[in-house]
Design an enzyme around this catalytic site. Structure first.
Site, mmCIF file in Angstrom:
data_model
loop_
_atom_site.group_PDB
_atom_site.id
_atom_site.type_symbol
_atom_site.label_atom_id
_atom_site.label_comp_id
_atom_site.label_asym_id
_atom_site.label_seq_id
_atom_site.Cartn_x
_atom_site.Cartn_y
_atom_site.Cartn_z
ATOM 1 N N LYS A 63 -1.463 -7.233 -9.227
ATOM 2 C CA LYS A 63 -2.440 -7.168 -8.144
ATOM 3 C C LYS A 63 -2.111 -5.973 -7.271
ATOM 4 O O LYS A 63 -1.158 -5.992 -6.500
ATOM 5 C CB LYS A 63 -2.440 -8.434 -7.291
ATOM 6 N N PHE A 116 0.804 -1.226 0.000
ATOM 7 C CA PHE A 116 0.000 0.000 0.000
ATOM 8 C C PHE A 116 0.829 1.264 0.000
ATOM 9 O O PHE A 116 0.341 2.332 -0.393
ATOM 10 C CB PHE A 116 -0.910 0.016 1.243
ATOM 11 N N SER A 130 4.286 -7.442 3.582
ATOM 12 C CA SER A 130 4.665 -7.765 4.946
ATOM 13 C C SER A 130 5.501 -9.039 4.988
ATOM 14 O O SER A 130 5.615 -9.773 3.989
ATOM 15 C CB SER A 130 3.416 -7.942 5.809
ATOM 16 N N CYS A 146 9.818 2.194 3.149
ATOM 17 C CA CYS A 146 10.766 1.123 3.451
ATOM 18 C C CYS A 146 12.150 1.667 3.787
ATOM 19 O O CYS A 146 12.961 0.972 4.408
ATOM 20 C CB CYS A 146 10.855 0.140 2.287
ATOM 21 N N LYS A 160 -5.837 -1.501 -0.463
ATOM 22 C CA LYS A 160 -6.013 -0.242 0.265
ATOM 23 C C LYS A 160 -5.777 0.974 -0.616
ATOM 24 O O LYS A 160 -6.241 2.070 -0.278
ATOM 25 C CB LYS A 160 -5.064 -0.201 1.470
#
Length: 775
Positions: free
Chosen positions: A395, A371, A448, A503, A399
């Site tokens: 894909k 997201f 995640s 990140c 969110k």
């Protein structure tokens, strides 16, 4: 699409390749576009809706006399016939039949009895009226005007109109039969109104849902359901389950994401598989042109992308613009794919033998997005993959899917063929489908730890390559001699920017020596930051993505306090005027963090900065090296010796010296470390080329052409290459590799006879291979 079809070459009247299609309309559209590229026009000959459709060739006005010649020897009085003509039938025939939910195209007869059309505008299908002209025909017919009079008036506003009075008669006949559904008739000429791109709102948002105006009139808040993008078309999912996409600042529903069904996912795979056969053979220059156009369209619609990112993700407009710019860097990079994908060539590795390597596409590739970067992560994936000749299934995050839909529309406008890029929505079920599908060759995932490890566990069992960029932490070591202003600015920007949802965010600062003066200054800088909705002027921090994320950050902060950490600055209870319901979290600083505390070792994705102390540079380096999720580390110092020691001994693969760690440029590796990355190859640099392509090495040898006397031309003394075979040492032993010519009557090895090479002692330095060996 037109430019893509034009690149195929001169019309050869070839039939479209058989394949499977999502529905009847897509099959007809595919056949029609392919036929135009080959110089003929298809028409529907027979149709049973939801069962079968038969397509034939419309010759385009080539007629023959249907009057039979009278037999002069016959005594029978010939019957008078009205002279007339009819369209000559072409034997070309295709059939589309619905089988197991998909429409399967088969070729019944691929032959034509006429030549290809040189000018498609000469075909009657190019003479159809527009929707506005049909309305005018209806009005003028009711007023009593004749077809020629109607046509004369229509040509006053459209001098290039090719229609004849006969076409006007046909329209009037349809109107008399009660066909009052006025729509644009099929035409081979694109409408100028249709080709103008929309700059205010994506077309898929205008089409979903169908009762948009009714909802507005009734005062109902309109939730737009994101369609899937399959085979070049935006298709509403048949799934009855949807997830809300919520604006983090206002808690209003921006759109809805369907949970794509298994049949729809299979349709996306079919579309990608069908498109790959043509796309892989498309010239690299055409792929470059599409990427140049795609780059231009992204720059044109950068405002639309940025506002959509802010509405769905919550980050400030400044951060949203910067994100799109970072994604554009990858598109800029792939515009030079001809140079990037170039192979190697080495001539004459032996007499008459050349060897070269080429880069070939793999097939269907897939990407699973997180997201936090709705546009940058997709742009890191599919532009490079499709530029190499692959097709792609994307894909988006459930969110923040809107940016991917806008990018799909821009790719279509840039001329990307149908099926090369496909988008499906969903959650865990779609991830499992992607990882388990045998036709998908590689999977790239940002997400995640749980999702990344799950994908990495499933993909190799199916023979897929995978790259999973998962949980990450970044550290900064601050030496006592560091420049205070520059260091504080860097720490505040890298620690709290984008609400910490990056990140490359610096999560932990290790101060070497006393940190009290640094902490006070750091709190002063953090308090100045303005927390507000991303669309508000002057906002430095927006909200976090969801209420669940806010609760997770708050629990982590409380766990730190309970473990003995000192709360220097608390941003949990911040209130934002006009956006009281938003998921806002202010800058938070925790100090006195110890190495054995567990709470700070995990990725937090929030505006929280952990402060630690170390007695020496060695101890600080040891703290950083002990982190399993560390992907980047920076040092701030005025000492070259300290910087050199840090660069040498730090184990992180992303290193900054007096600088924070941005995401690397496309031509440098995103070198993740330890548990933050799992998979085969990285997402940037040279690794991404190896990830999306396979290398094929070709060794070729051509026999010499024999002359009329039966000798070989290359063996004559005038041939400079022949003299190479005469090289010999002092013992009279040839030093050249003997490349045997191909003999039709003998079955001999076509490889190199390396055992003919000997040293001065007469012993072959090469490994002897027996005649029966298969190597």
């Amino acid at each position: 699409m037109a430019s893509y079809m034009e690149s195929i070459g001169t019309p050869q009247m070839l039939p479209p390749p058989p394949g499977s299609f999502i529905d009847r309309e897509e099959l007809i559209q595919h056949v029609g576009e392919y036929a135009l590229s080959q110089g003929y026009v298809v028409t529907i000959k027979q149709s049973k809706k939801d069962k079968v459709v038969v397509l034939g060739c419309d010759r385009g006005g080539v007629y023959r006399n249907r009057r039979k010649h009278a037999d002069e020897t016959s005594c029978e009085h010939p019957r008078k016939r009205k002279t007339g003509s009819r369209l000559t039938n072409c034997p070309f025939e295709l059939q589309g039949k619905k089988v197991d939910g998909l429409w399967v195209l088969t070729v019944k007869n691929a032959s034509h009895n006429h030549e290809a059309l040189k000018d498609i505008s000469e075909h009657p299908s190019a003479r159809c009226f527009s929707e506005k002209e049909v309305l005018l025909i209806k009005e003028m017919s009711e007023a009593g005007l004749k077809p020629r009079q109607i046509l004369k008036r229509l040509r006053q506003s459209n001098p290039e109109l090719l229609s004849t009075p006969k076409h006007v008669y046909n329209v009037k006949a349809k109107l008399r039969q009660g066909n009052l559904t006025v729509r644009r008739l099929k035409t081979l000429k694109p409408s100028s109104e249709e080709t103008q791109p929309s700059t205010s709102e994506p077309s898929w948002r205008k089409n979903y849902p169908l009762h948009r105006r009714k909802c507005k009139m009734l005062g109902i808040h309109l939730n737009i359901r994101c369609p899937n993008f399959i085979g070049g078309r935006f298709l509403d999912s048949q799934s009855s389950v949807s997830l809300d996409v919520i604006n983090p600042a206002t808690q209003q529903v921006v759109s809805q994401v369907p949970l794509t069904t298994d049949d729809e996912f299979k349709a996306a795979v079919f579309a990608a598989k069908r498109a790959f056969r043509l796309w892989r053979n498309t010239s690299v220059t055409l792929r470059q042109r599409i990427m140049f156009k795609f780059q231009e369209l992204i720059r044109r619609d950068i405002d639309k992308l940025a506002f959509n990112i802010t509405a769905e993700h919550g980050k400030t407009l400044k951060d949203a613009y910067n994100e799109v710019q970072r994604g554009l860097e990858m598109v800029d990079h792939v515009c030079g794919i001809a140079r990037i994908q170039m192979g190697d060539f080495f001539p004459n590795i032996s007499n008459g033998v050349d060897s070269y390597s080429i880069r070939e596409p793999l097939g269907i590739c897939a990407g699973i997005c997180s997201f936090n970067f709705p546009s940058m992560i997709p742009l890191w994936m599919f532009p490079f993959a499709i530029s190499c000749g692959n097709t792609f299934i994307l894909k988006p995050s459930e969110k923040s899917p809107g940016a991917c839909m806008i990018l799909a529309e821009l790719a279509l406008e840039a001329g990307l063929p149908n099926g090369v890029l496909n988008i499906v929505h969903g959650t865990n079920d779609i991830v499992n489908s992607i990882c388990g599908d045998d036709d998908i060759k590689v999977v790239s995932i940002f997400g995640s730890d749980a999702s990344g490890m799950h994908a990495h566990g499933r993909c190799p069992s199916k023979g897929k390559y995978v790259q999973a960029n998962i949980g990450a932490k970044n550290y900064a070591i601050v030496m006592p001699d560091a420049n205070m202003d520059a260091t504080l600015n860097a720490l505040v920007e890298a620690g709290f920017g984008a609400a910490g949802q990056r990140c490359m965010t610096i999560n932990t600062v290790v101060f070497v020596g006393d940190s009290s003066s640094w902490e006070d200054k750091l709190v002063e800088r953090a308090k100045v930051l303005k927390v507000n909705a991303g669309t508000e002027p002057g906002a430095n921090l927006g909200p976090v993505i969801s209420n669940q994320a806010k609760e997770w950050i708050s629990r982590t902060i409380q766990a730190g306090i309970d473990s003995g950490a000192r709360l220097v600055l608390d941003g949990r209870e911040i209130a934002v005027s006009k956006y009281e319901m938003g998921n806002f979290m202010g800058p938070t600083i925790l100090a006195d963090i110890k190495v054995d505390m567990e709470f700070h070792k995990e990725e937090i994705l929030g505006p929280v900065l952990f402060c630690m102390q170390a007695g020496s540079l060695d101890e600080a380096i040891c703290i950083v090296n002990c982190s399993k999720l560390c992907i980047g580390a920076s040092i701030f110092t005025s000492s070259g010796a300290a910087a050199r020691k840090f660069r040498t001994e730090i184990e992180s693969r992303q290193v900054g010296i007096n600088a924070v760690l941005p995401a690397p440029l496309p031509f440098f590796l995103l070198t993740d470390s330890r548990a933050s990355f799992t998979g085969d190859l990285s997402v940037n640099g040279k690794d991404i080329l190896n990830f999306y392509t396979q290398t094929k090495t070709v060794t070729q040898q051509w026999k010499d052409f024999p002359t009329s006397e039966g000798t070989f031309m290359a063996s004559t003394s005038n041939d400079p290459l022949a003299r190479d075979r005469d090289l010999s040492n002092s013992n009279g032993v040839s030093l050249a590799l003997q490349s045997k010519d191909f003999q039709c009557s003998d079955v001999e090895s076509l490889g190199e006879h390396s055992r003919d090479v000997t040293n001065s002692s007469g012993i072959s330095p090469a490994m002897a291979v027996s005649e029966g060996s298969s190597h």
